[in-house]
Every structure is written in structure tokens, then in C-alpha cells.
Design a protein around this motif. Structure first.
Motif, PDB file in Angstrom:
ATOM      1  N   VAL A 259     -21.722  -5.393 -15.487  1.00 16.99           N
ATOM      2  CA  VAL A 259     -20.280  -5.489 -15.663  1.00 16.99           C
ATOM      3  C   VAL A 259     -19.795  -4.001 -15.541  1.00 16.99           C
ATOM      4  O   VAL A 259     -18.432  -3.896 -14.967  1.00 16.99           O
ATOM      5  N   LEU A 260     -20.480  -3.212 -16.305  1.00 16.23           N
ATOM      6  CA  LEU A 260     -19.974  -1.585 -16.141  1.00 16.23           C
ATOM      7  C   LEU A 260     -19.956  -1.049 -14.660  1.00 16.23           C
ATOM      8  O   LEU A 260     -18.832  -0.394 -14.078  1.00 16.23           O
ATOM      9  N   ASN A 261     -20.928  -1.627 -13.865  1.00 17.29           N
ATOM     10  CA  ASN A 261     -20.978  -1.232 -12.461  1.00 17.29           C
ATOM     11  C   ASN A 261     -19.792  -1.782 -11.825  1.00 17.29           C
ATOM     12  O   ASN A 261     -19.146  -0.972 -10.966  1.00 17.29           O
ATOM     13  N   LYS A 262     -19.305  -2.965 -12.006  1.00 15.24           N
ATOM     14  CA  LYS A 262     -18.227  -3.571 -11.221  1.00 15.24           C
ATOM     15  C   LYS A 262     -16.923  -2.842 -11.671  1.00 15.24           C
ATOM     16  O   LYS A 262     -16.066  -2.580 -10.794  1.00 15.24           O
ATOM     17  N   TRP A 263     -16.661  -2.543 -13.140  1.00 21.03           N
ATOM     18  CA  TRP A 263     -15.750  -1.675 -13.343  1.00 21.03           C
ATOM     19  C   TRP A 263     -15.505  -0.310 -12.618  1.00 21.03           C
ATOM     20  O   TRP A 263     -14.567   0.036 -12.307  1.00 21.03           O
ATOM     21  N   LEU A 264     -16.769   0.414 -12.626  1.00 20.32           N
ATOM     22  CA  LEU A 264     -16.812   1.504 -12.020  1.00 20.32           C
ATOM     23  C   LEU A 264     -16.395   1.446 -10.503  1.00 20.32           C
ATOM     24  O   LEU A 264     -15.745   2.325 -10.026  1.00 20.32           O
ATOM     25  N   ASP A 265     -16.975   0.411 -10.138  1.00 21.73           N
ATOM     26  CA  ASP A 265     -16.652   0.278  -8.541  1.00 21.73           C
ATOM     27  C   ASP A 265     -15.259   0.005  -8.147  1.00 21.73           C
ATOM     28  O   ASP A 265     -14.846   0.247  -7.155  1.00 21.73           O
ATOM     29  N   ASP A 269     -10.292   1.245 -15.842  1.00 20.26           N
ATOM     30  CA  ASP A 269     -10.712   2.213 -17.158  1.00 20.26           C
ATOM     31  C   ASP A 269     -11.502   1.796 -18.022  1.00 20.26           C
ATOM     32  O   ASP A 269     -11.350   0.892 -18.889  1.00 20.26           O
ATOM     33  N   ILE A 270     -12.928   2.070 -17.842  1.00 19.88           N
ATOM     34  CA  ILE A 270     -13.817   1.680 -18.991  1.00 19.88           C
ATOM     35  C   ILE A 270     -13.653   1.916 -20.438  1.00 19.88           C
ATOM     36  O   ILE A 270     -13.751   1.003 -21.369  1.00 19.88           O
ATOM     37  N   ASN A 271     -12.891   3.136 -20.825  1.00 20.66           N
ATOM     38  CA  ASN A 271     -12.630   3.322 -22.186  1.00 20.66           C
ATOM     39  C   ASN A 271     -11.795   1.993 -22.545  1.00 20.66           C
ATOM     40  O   ASN A 271     -11.976   1.711 -23.984  1.00 20.66           O
ATOM     41  N   HIS A 294     -24.799   5.175 -20.378  1.00 23.58           N
ATOM     42  CA  HIS A 294     -25.773   6.302 -20.155  1.00 23.58           C
ATOM     43  C   HIS A 294     -26.962   5.826 -19.476  1.00 23.58           C
ATOM     44  O   HIS A 294     -27.928   6.501 -19.296  1.00 23.58           O
ATOM     45  N   ILE A 295     -27.227   4.238 -19.089  1.00 20.37           N
ATOM     46  CA  ILE A 295     -28.271   3.794 -18.269  1.00 20.37           C
ATOM     47  C   ILE A 295     -27.827   4.230 -16.626  1.00 20.37           C
ATOM     48  O   ILE A 295     -28.683   3.960 -15.744  1.00 20.37           O
ATOM     49  N   LEU A 296     -26.477   4.525 -16.564  1.00 20.77           N
ATOM     50  CA  LEU A 296     -26.061   4.708 -15.123  1.00 20.77           C
ATOM     51  C   LEU A 296     -25.443   6.051 -14.843  1.00 20.77           C
ATOM     52  O   LEU A 296     -24.257   6.399 -14.450  1.00 20.77           O
ATOM     53  N   PRO A 297     -26.403   6.967 -15.118  1.00 20.78           N
ATOM     54  CA  PRO A 297     -26.168   8.426 -15.099  1.00 20.78           C
ATOM     55  C   PRO A 297     -25.425   8.847 -13.431  1.00 20.78           C
ATOM     56  O   PRO A 297     -24.662   9.551 -13.257  1.00 20.78           O
ATOM     57  N   LYS A 302     -20.018  10.875 -11.658  1.00 24.16           N
ATOM     58  CA  LYS A 302     -18.992  11.038 -10.656  1.00 24.16           C
ATOM     59  C   LYS A 302     -17.693  10.189 -11.138  1.00 24.16           C
ATOM     60  O   LYS A 302     -16.671  10.203 -10.193  1.00 24.16           O
ATOM     61  N   SER A 303     -17.598   9.496 -12.057  1.00 24.22           N
ATOM     62  CA  SER A 303     -16.649   8.580 -12.279  1.00 24.22           C
ATOM     63  C   SER A 303     -15.554   9.224 -12.778  1.00 24.22           C
ATOM     64  O   SER A 303     -15.767   9.698 -13.987  1.00 24.22           O
ATOM     65  N   PRO A 304     -14.111   9.125 -12.501  1.00 25.94           N
ATOM     66  CA  PRO A 304     -13.008   9.520 -13.085  1.00 25.94           C
ATOM     67  C   PRO A 304     -12.601   8.530 -14.038  1.00 25.94           C
ATOM     68  O   PRO A 304     -11.381   9.072 -14.682  1.00 25.94           O
ATOM     69  N   THR A 305     -13.077   7.746 -14.223  1.00 26.68           N
ATOM     70  CA  THR A 305     -12.697   6.550 -15.126  1.00 26.68           C
ATOM     71  C   THR A 305     -13.044   6.425 -16.594  1.00 26.68           C
ATOM     72  O   THR A 305     -12.754   5.819 -17.457  1.00 26.68           O
ATOM     73  N   ILE A 306     -13.889   7.541 -16.686  1.00 32.62           N
ATOM     74  CA  ILE A 306     -14.403   7.844 -18.263  1.00 32.62           C
ATOM     75  C   ILE A 306     -13.899   9.053 -18.722  1.00 32.62           C
ATOM     76  O   ILE A 306     -13.943  10.123 -18.021  1.00 32.62           O
TER      77      ILE A 306
END
Length: 323
Positions: A259-265, A269-271, A294-297, A302-306
Motif C-alpha cells: 500500500v505504501l509503495n503504491k502511494w509513493l509511486d 501524500d503519505i502523511n 522504514h522498511i522501504l528506505p 528519495k520521496s518528496p511526499t514524506i
């Protein structure tokens, strides 16, 4: 300031200088920084990145000294990896919630191929005397993964708590006596309808969705044994001792990170989305959900969404090794 010799020498020095500039004492950090530097210089002289293998090599080497040392070293590594990520260097961050008791457990996050192969092994499983078991395992493991359930939640799920019209699954009195509703995907709902049609015919006397031959839920040990068996089947030719340790719970970890990867891709905005994932997974606090980040370092660095300021507020324990 120090006599660091490993490839992490400059980063360790810079981190300590930063801590001191913020009011900390160098003596708070130097002993473990020196121990880590010596270990890296002796055992990983050519390594210039902090990855999972290096992190756990050091922690395993610390185990003879006892749990306090292991946990303190793990907390130090968390702080160091946070620093490395903050300066744009990829580093593996140990999830602090897996540092308990005598064991060090890190979740195993299946790749797409591994997950596909595991479910293929499950699909091809046939029990010579109990054909219903094949259907049960197929539905149970897929529901656990696609809905991000705790293994116990699926095993002890009651038939009456599944609505085949809406796809809603009621999780009642789970961890910390919390309840919630999750919704199956269309594919999962179709599979569940086929499974329930057979289940209601052969196990109508049981109140459970996935009953054993005695009408009660399967044990955690039984499901774990089957899952490990399927993982081995999905990796033919690989000696058992070379396969990583896995748990049924890893399906839930994989769900969260997917789910987090999909949001990042997609640049979401993950927050702002974490509370939704928190509610869906039944976490009692946002920390339990946020640690999956933090399992996805390689993604988060590189992500601007965090918003790392907010993440710092969520993760005060990243600095526990200072105390």
C-alpha cells in the motif's frame, strides 16, 4: 574527534558532531559508534552502505553479550540510519517493534515474484484425504494477505462476520479488544463466495469460516507449518537452510508495504493517508502503522511526499539509544 577507520568513518564523525552541536555529549555516542566502526573495518572493510545484511550481522555478533547490548546496538543503528537517510544516503532502518525478548525478528517482505510463486504452490496443493483443506488454505492465505489481517484474525473469523453481498468482513475483539470492518476486493469476494458455497455444505455445524475437521479453528502452528511448506515448494532447488525465515504474519507486512509503495509511486501524500491505513489494519496508534515506512528506505530517502519533521514526532524512539 575519533579514530574511526571503516568506510563509515566520515558519516559517524559527522553524525556525532551534529549531535554535539544540538547539545548532546560526544561520550553518549562514541562507545557504540566505535564498536560499530571496528566491526565494519574488521568484517566488512569493502562495504560502503548500511544494508539489512550488515545491520543484522552486527546485531548477531552482539548477542553473546546479552539482550541489553543487542537492543542498545539496534537503537544506535536506527539512529545512524535515520541520519544517513537524512543526508541522502540509503540505509536500512531496523523496525524497533521487532526488538523484543531474546529474538531479533525482521519482517520478510515478499517480492512480487515470490508472492506469485507461493500462491501458485498453494493453488496446486491437494490433500489426498481431505480435499476441503485445499480450498480452506487457498481462501485463508489469500484473505490474510489481501485484507492485511493478523493471522489469528483470519483463523478465528466466524462465518456470520462475513457479508458476501457487500464484501465486508467484521473483525471482532481482536488485539487490545479492538474491532473493525475491512472490505474484500472484487477478486477476493468472488473467491470467497466459491469457498463459502463448499464450506456451508461440508462444515455447516461450525461457526467458524475456516474450520478444521473438528469444527474449531486451525492452530497457529498448523498454518505456520503449511505456509513454510508452500514457501519451500515455491523455491525448488534452494537448500532449506538457505531460505529466509518467514511467518504467516509476513503476508500482513507485505500488504502494508505494498500500500505504501503504491502511494509513493503515485505521489500521494503519505502523511495524510497513514490514519486510513492505521484504521484499516486495526493499529491502536499511528506509530504501529508508520514504522512500515522504514522498511522501504530506498523509496523514502528519495520521496518528496514524506514530511520528515512529522515522522520525527511519530518516531521519538529512534533516539532511545541516547539515554
Amino acid at each position: 574527534m575519533n579514530d574511526f577507520k571503516s568506510n563509515f568513518a566520515n558519516d559517524l564523525s559527522n553524525m556525532i558532531q551534529l549531535k554535539v552541536s544540538l547539545g548532546g555529549s560526544a561520550n553518549t555516542y562514541l562507545p557504540r559508534a566505535a564498536a560499530f566502526d571496528t566491526f565494519c573495518y574488521t568484517n566488512h572493510k569493502d562495504r560502503d552502505g548500511l544494508n539489512k545484511a550488515l545491520a543484522f550481522d552486527w546485531l548477531k555478533a552482539s548477542m553473546p553479550s546479552g539482550n541489553i547490548t543487542v537492543n542498545s546496538n539496534a537503537a544506535f543503528l536506527r539512529g545512524f540510519s535515520f541520519y544517513l537517510n537524512s543526508v541522502g544516503k540509503e540505509a536500512y532502518c531496523i523496525p524497533d517493534r521487532f526488538m523484543t525478548g531474546k529474538d531479533i525478528f525482521v519482517p520478510y517482505i515478499f517480492t512480487d515474484t515470490e508472492l506469485r510463486n507461493v500462491f501458485s504452490a498453494i493453488d496446486h496443493f491437494r490433500h489426498p484425504r481431505n480435499p476441503f483443506l485445499s480450498l480452506t488454505l487457498n481462501a485463508y492465505f489469500r484473505l490474510t494477505y489481501t485484507c492485511g489481517l493478523r493471522p489469528m484474525e483470519g483463523r478465528e473469523l466466524k462465518r456470520s462476520n462475513v457479508d458476501l453481498n457487500t464484501g465486508e468482513v467484521q473483525i471482532v475483539n481482536s488485539k487490545r479488544h479492538m474491532s473493525r470492518i475491512v472490505v474484500m476486493s472484487d477478486d477476493m469476494l468472488s473467491l470467497m463466495k466459491r469457498y463459502v458455497a463448499v464450506r456451508d455444505a461440508v462444515a455447516s455445524d461450525s461457526v467458524y469460516l475456516f474450520p478444521s475437521s473438528k469444527g474449531v479453528p486451525y492452530t497457529a502452528a498448523f498454518m505456520q507449518k503449511k505456509f513454510v511448506h508452500f514457501f519451500r515448494e515455491a523455491n525448488p532447488g534452494v537448500p532449506e537452510e538457505f531460505l529466509p525465515p518467514i511467518r504467516v504474519y509476513d503476508l500482513r507486512h507485505r500488504f502494508a508495504t505494498a500500500v505504501l509503495n503504491k502511494w509513493l509511486d503515485t505521489g500521494i501524500d503519505i502523511n495524510s493517508r497513514l490514519p486510513y491505513l492505521q484504521t484499516y489494519m486495526g493499529h491502536s496508534n499511528i506509530e504501529s502503522t508508520a514504522y512500515y515506512i522504514h522498511i522501504l528506505p530506498e523509496n523514502i530517502s528519495k520521496s518528496p511526499t514524506i514530511d520528515w519533521n512529522k515522522m520525527g514526532e511519530i518516531f521519538p524512539r529512534a533516539e532511545l539509544w541516547e539515554e
